[in-house]
Design a protein around this motif. Sequence first.
Motif, PDB file in Angstrom:
ATOM      1  N   TYR A 243       0.819  -1.219   0.000  1.00  0.00           N
ATOM      2  CA  TYR A 243       0.000   0.000   0.000  1.00  0.00           C
ATOM      3  C   TYR A 243       0.854   1.270   0.000  1.00  0.00           C
ATOM      4  O   TYR A 243       0.319   2.367  -0.041  1.00  0.00           O
TER       5      TYR A 243
ATOM      6  N   GLY B  43       1.840   3.654  -3.978  1.00  0.00           N
ATOM      7  CA  GLY B  43       1.282   4.905  -4.515  1.00  0.00           C
ATOM      8  C   GLY B  43       2.068   6.101  -3.989  1.00  0.00           C
ATOM      9  O   GLY B  43       2.474   6.990  -4.751  1.00  0.00           O
ATOM     10  N   SER B  44       2.315   6.122  -2.668  1.00  0.00           N
ATOM     11  CA  SER B  44       3.086   7.226  -2.080  1.00  0.00           C
ATOM     12  C   SER B  44       4.509   7.223  -2.621  1.00  0.00           C
ATOM     13  O   SER B  44       5.086   8.289  -2.865  1.00  0.00           O
TER      14      SER B  44
ATOM     15  N   ILE C  27       5.175   3.062 -10.749  1.00  0.00           N
ATOM     16  CA  ILE C  27       3.782   3.281 -11.167  1.00  0.00           C
ATOM     17  C   ILE C  27       3.168   1.948 -11.645  1.00  0.00           C
ATOM     18  O   ILE C  27       2.008   1.647 -11.363  1.00  0.00           O
TER      19      ILE C  27
ATOM     20  N   HIS D  78       2.453  -0.113  -8.546  1.00  0.00           N
ATOM     21  CA  HIS D  78       1.278   0.421  -7.858  1.00  0.00           C
ATOM     22  C   HIS D  78      -0.003   0.011  -8.601  1.00  0.00           C
ATOM     23  O   HIS D  78      -0.990  -0.399  -7.991  1.00  0.00           O
ATOM     24  N   MET D  79       0.052   0.098  -9.945  1.00  0.00           N
ATOM     25  CA  MET D  79      -1.123  -0.282 -10.727  1.00  0.00           C
ATOM     26  C   MET D  79      -1.418  -1.775 -10.531  1.00  0.00           C
ATOM     27  O   MET D  79      -2.572  -2.173 -10.365  1.00  0.00           O
TER      28      MET D  79
ATOM     29  N   ARG E 180      -0.726  -3.538  -7.920  1.00  0.00           N
ATOM     30  CA  ARG E 180      -1.304  -3.709  -6.570  1.00  0.00           C
ATOM     31  C   ARG E 180      -2.802  -3.397  -6.588  1.00  0.00           C
ATOM     32  O   ARG E 180      -3.615  -4.188  -6.112  1.00  0.00           O
ATOM     33  N   THR E 181      -3.168  -2.258  -7.180  1.00  0.00           N
ATOM     34  CA  THR E 181      -4.588  -1.887  -7.173  1.00  0.00           C
ATOM     35  C   THR E 181      -5.398  -2.881  -8.008  1.00  0.00           C
ATOM     36  O   THR E 181      -6.536  -3.190  -7.680  1.00  0.00           O
TER      37      THR E 181
ATOM     38  N   ARG F 231     -14.556   2.848  -6.965  1.00  0.00           N
ATOM     39  CA  ARG F 231     -13.272   3.485  -7.240  1.00  0.00           C
ATOM     40  C   ARG F 231     -12.895   3.500  -8.718  1.00  0.00           C
ATOM     41  O   ARG F 231     -11.749   3.724  -9.075  1.00  0.00           O
TER      42      ARG F 231
ATOM     43  N   TRP G 137      -9.388   4.736 -10.840  1.00  0.00           N
ATOM     44  CA  TRP G 137      -8.629   3.870 -11.757  1.00  0.00           C
ATOM     45  C   TRP G 137      -8.430   4.604 -13.088  1.00  0.00           C
ATOM     46  O   TRP G 137      -7.332   4.627 -13.641  1.00  0.00           O
TER      47      TRP G 137
ATOM     48  N   GLY H 287      -5.937   7.153 -12.778  1.00  0.00           N
ATOM     49  CA  GLY H 287      -4.643   6.456 -12.724  1.00  0.00           C
ATOM     50  C   GLY H 287      -4.139   6.122 -14.121  1.00  0.00           C
ATOM     51  O   GLY H 287      -2.952   6.286 -14.419  1.00  0.00           O
ATOM     52  N   VAL H 288      -5.042   5.659 -15.004  1.00  0.00           N
ATOM     53  CA  VAL H 288      -4.632   5.306 -16.366  1.00  0.00           C
ATOM     54  C   VAL H 288      -4.092   6.549 -17.075  1.00  0.00           C
ATOM     55  O   VAL H 288      -3.045   6.497 -17.749  1.00  0.00           O
TER      56      VAL H 288
ATOM     57  N   HIS I 228      -6.652  12.399  -7.638  1.00  0.00           N
ATOM     58  CA  HIS I 228      -6.448  10.988  -7.269  1.00  0.00           C
ATOM     59  C   HIS I 228      -6.439  10.846  -5.736  1.00  0.00           C
ATOM     60  O   HIS I 228      -7.133  10.001  -5.172  1.00  0.00           O
ATOM     61  N   LEU I 229      -5.681  11.715  -5.069  1.00  0.00           N
ATOM     62  CA  LEU I 229      -5.569  11.622  -3.606  1.00  0.00           C
ATOM     63  C   LEU I 229      -6.873  12.034  -2.929  1.00  0.00           C
ATOM     64  O   LEU I 229      -7.261  11.477  -1.903  1.00  0.00           O
TER      65      LEU I 229
ATOM     66  N   VAL J  80      -8.916   9.034  -2.992  1.00  0.00           N
ATOM     67  CA  VAL J  80      -8.424   8.008  -2.057  1.00  0.00           C
ATOM     68  C   VAL J  80      -8.938   8.321  -0.650  1.00  0.00           C
ATOM     69  O   VAL J  80      -9.436   7.446   0.060  1.00  0.00           O
TER      70      VAL J  80
ATOM     71  N   THR K 120      -9.075   0.224  -0.035  1.00  0.00           N
ATOM     72  CA  THR K 120      -9.619  -1.135  -0.160  1.00  0.00           C
ATOM     73  C   THR K 120      -8.872  -2.091   0.765  1.00  0.00           C
ATOM     74  O   THR K 120      -7.643  -2.017   0.847  1.00  0.00           O
TER      75      THR K 120
HETATM   76  C1  HEM Z   1       1.719   9.512 -10.747  1.00  0.00           C
HETATM   77  C2  HEM Z   1       1.141   8.344 -10.545  1.00  0.00           C
HETATM   78  C3  HEM Z   1       0.358   7.912  -9.334  1.00  0.00           C
HETATM   79  C4  HEM Z   1       0.432   8.365  -8.036  1.00  0.00           C
HETATM   80  C5  HEM Z   1       1.343   9.457  -7.476  1.00  0.00           C
HETATM   81  C6  HEM Z   1      -0.538   7.602  -7.269  1.00  0.00           C
HETATM   82  C7  HEM Z   1      -0.746   7.769  -5.896  1.00  0.00           C
HETATM   83  C8  HEM Z   1      -1.636   6.987  -5.155  1.00  0.00           C
HETATM   84  C9  HEM Z   1      -1.692   6.945  -3.706  1.00  0.00           C
HETATM   85  C10 HEM Z   1      -0.759   7.737  -2.760  1.00  0.00           C
HETATM   86  C11 HEM Z   1      -2.683   6.086  -3.361  1.00  0.00           C
HETATM   87  C12 HEM Z   1      -3.107   5.685  -1.916  1.00  0.00           C
HETATM   88  C13 HEM Z   1      -2.120   4.676  -1.359  1.00  0.00           C
HETATM   89  C14 HEM Z   1      -2.055   3.380  -2.138  1.00  0.00           C
HETATM   90  O1  HEM Z   1      -3.096   2.702  -2.278  1.00  0.00           O
HETATM   91  O2  HEM Z   1      -0.958   3.060  -2.635  1.00  0.00           O
HETATM   92  C15 HEM Z   1      -3.305   5.611  -4.582  1.00  0.00           C
HETATM   93  C16 HEM Z   1      -4.394   4.772  -4.658  1.00  0.00           C
HETATM   94  C17 HEM Z   1      -4.950   4.288  -5.837  1.00  0.00           C
HETATM   95  N1  HEM Z   1      -4.396   4.388  -7.100  1.00  0.00           N
HETATM   96 FE1  HEM Z   1      -2.791   5.554  -7.579  1.00  0.00          FE
HETATM   97  N2  HEM Z   1      -1.191   6.731  -8.100  1.00  0.00           N
HETATM   98  C18 HEM Z   1      -0.664   6.873  -9.365  1.00  0.00           C
HETATM   99  C19 HEM Z   1      -1.001   6.119 -10.485  1.00  0.00           C
HETATM  100  C20 HEM Z   1      -2.010   5.180 -10.535  1.00  0.00           C
HETATM  101  C21 HEM Z   1      -2.284   4.287 -11.660  1.00  0.00           C
HETATM  102  C22 HEM Z   1      -1.456   4.223 -12.938  1.00  0.00           C
HETATM  103  C23 HEM Z   1      -3.413   3.572 -11.321  1.00  0.00           C
HETATM  104  C24 HEM Z   1      -4.140   2.529 -12.130  1.00  0.00           C
HETATM  105  C25 HEM Z   1      -4.304   2.568 -13.426  1.00  0.00           C
HETATM  106  C26 HEM Z   1      -3.833   3.976  -9.997  1.00  0.00           C
HETATM  107  C27 HEM Z   1      -4.945   3.525  -9.325  1.00  0.00           C
HETATM  108  C28 HEM Z   1      -5.207   3.714  -7.994  1.00  0.00           C
HETATM  109  C29 HEM Z   1      -6.376   3.188  -7.287  1.00  0.00           C
HETATM  110  C30 HEM Z   1      -7.527   2.391  -7.903  1.00  0.00           C
HETATM  111  C31 HEM Z   1      -6.206   3.559  -5.939  1.00  0.00           C
HETATM  112  C32 HEM Z   1      -7.148   3.217  -4.767  1.00  0.00           C
HETATM  113  C33 HEM Z   1      -6.528   2.068  -4.033  1.00  0.00           C
HETATM  114  C34 HEM Z   1      -7.373   1.553  -2.904  1.00  0.00           C
HETATM  115  O3  HEM Z   1      -8.462   2.055  -2.668  1.00  0.00           O
HETATM  116  O4  HEM Z   1      -6.931   0.589  -2.266  1.00  0.00           O
HETATM  117  N3  HEM Z   1      -2.941   4.938  -9.533  1.00  0.00           N
HETATM  118  N4  HEM Z   1      -2.621   6.152  -5.662  1.00  0.00           N
END
Ligand code: HEM
Length: 281
Positions: A70, A73-74, A133, A136-137, A139-140, A150, A154, A157-158, A238-239, A242, A248
């Motif tokens: 988790y 993302g950070s 990245i 992280h993708m 993982r989600t 959510r 997503w 995120g894409v 995005h944040l 979250v 989740t």
């Molecule tokens: C610059 C790129 C990105 C940053 C800085 C970022 C940052 C974060 C952070 C800090 C979180 C909360 C902590 C965590 O679950 O790790 C998060 C959650 C999430 N991210 Fe990203 N993210 C990025 C790219 C993406 C990408 C490429 C996707 C998917 C295509 C994505 C999908 C998600 C989803 C669905 C959540 C919710 C997770 C949950 O509820 O458990 N993110 N993101």
Amino acid sequence: MPRLPAPPLPKVLQPKPKRPGQVPEKLSPTETAIEGAVTVVDWIDERTSLSGGLRWMLFRKVPKGINWFYTLGSATMFAFLSQAVTGVFLAMYYKPDPDSAYSSIQNITEELTLGWLVRGMHKWGSTVMVVLIFLHMARTFFFGAYKYPRELNWIIGVVLLILTMTMSFTGYLLPFDQRSYWATIVGVNINGTGPLVGPYLSDFLRAGPEFGATTLSRFYAIHMLLIPGAIIALIGAHLYLVVKLGTTAPPWMRADRKPKESRSEPVDAIANGAGGNGSAP
Ligand code: HEM
């Protein structure tokens, strides 16, 4: 959304109890500095109420069973921040024109104090960000975090993923050596083979039908202004989502057995772990 009790104030912000008739103590220079800083923070908070937003963001429930995955993302966010900071220093010395781009990069690497380090951090940092990245993708995806409610996060995120890849692509040309020049021509030509928008996209990237001097300044503007701005705005959205929707729970966590009526809880409650998906705190 259930409200959390306000977290206790850090010790430094707690006022010291005063007894009646007590002579005020003489403060040490460090205490005076701390008091000064607290007064400034108080002054700003009284006029903006920013601390409420910060508490909303930082003090929230997380589900049971979360783990190191988790933090990806950070970690991606910190990689981006490092790219932004090192990029600002590189921009102070880089010259985006074909005659001096290569020599300005040589100057940064060989002449400037710690230039080699800043450039190395930026160059390797871009690879680190791409690796993070994708992790992280993954993982989600594997934790099912893309599902209701959510999906929008997503999708954001894409877009962030596409923007990050475009950052790497546009940055690759900037040293303007043989490798980056020819690799970028190949990349732009591949773009041109895309359906419908492909040829227009290639023309836009080249700044015309031919690869010329303005191509470099166009790549530079996209690399250091357009995309970072969009990435910052999207990370903000995005944040926000979250925090709003909650995190989740890992898929192996079982949902708490709840009485039947709790199944009709509103989205907010489900997202915060009150039901469904095993995300009970
Ligand atoms: C610059 C790129 C990105 C940053 C800085 C970022 C940052 C974060 C952070 C800090 C979180 C909360 C902590 C965590 O679950 O790790 C998060 C959650 C999430 N991210 Fe990203 N993210 C990025 C790219 C993406 C990408 C490429 C996707 C998917 C295509 C994505 C999908 C998600 C989803 C669905 C959540 C919710 C997770 C949950 O509820 O458990 N993110 N993101």
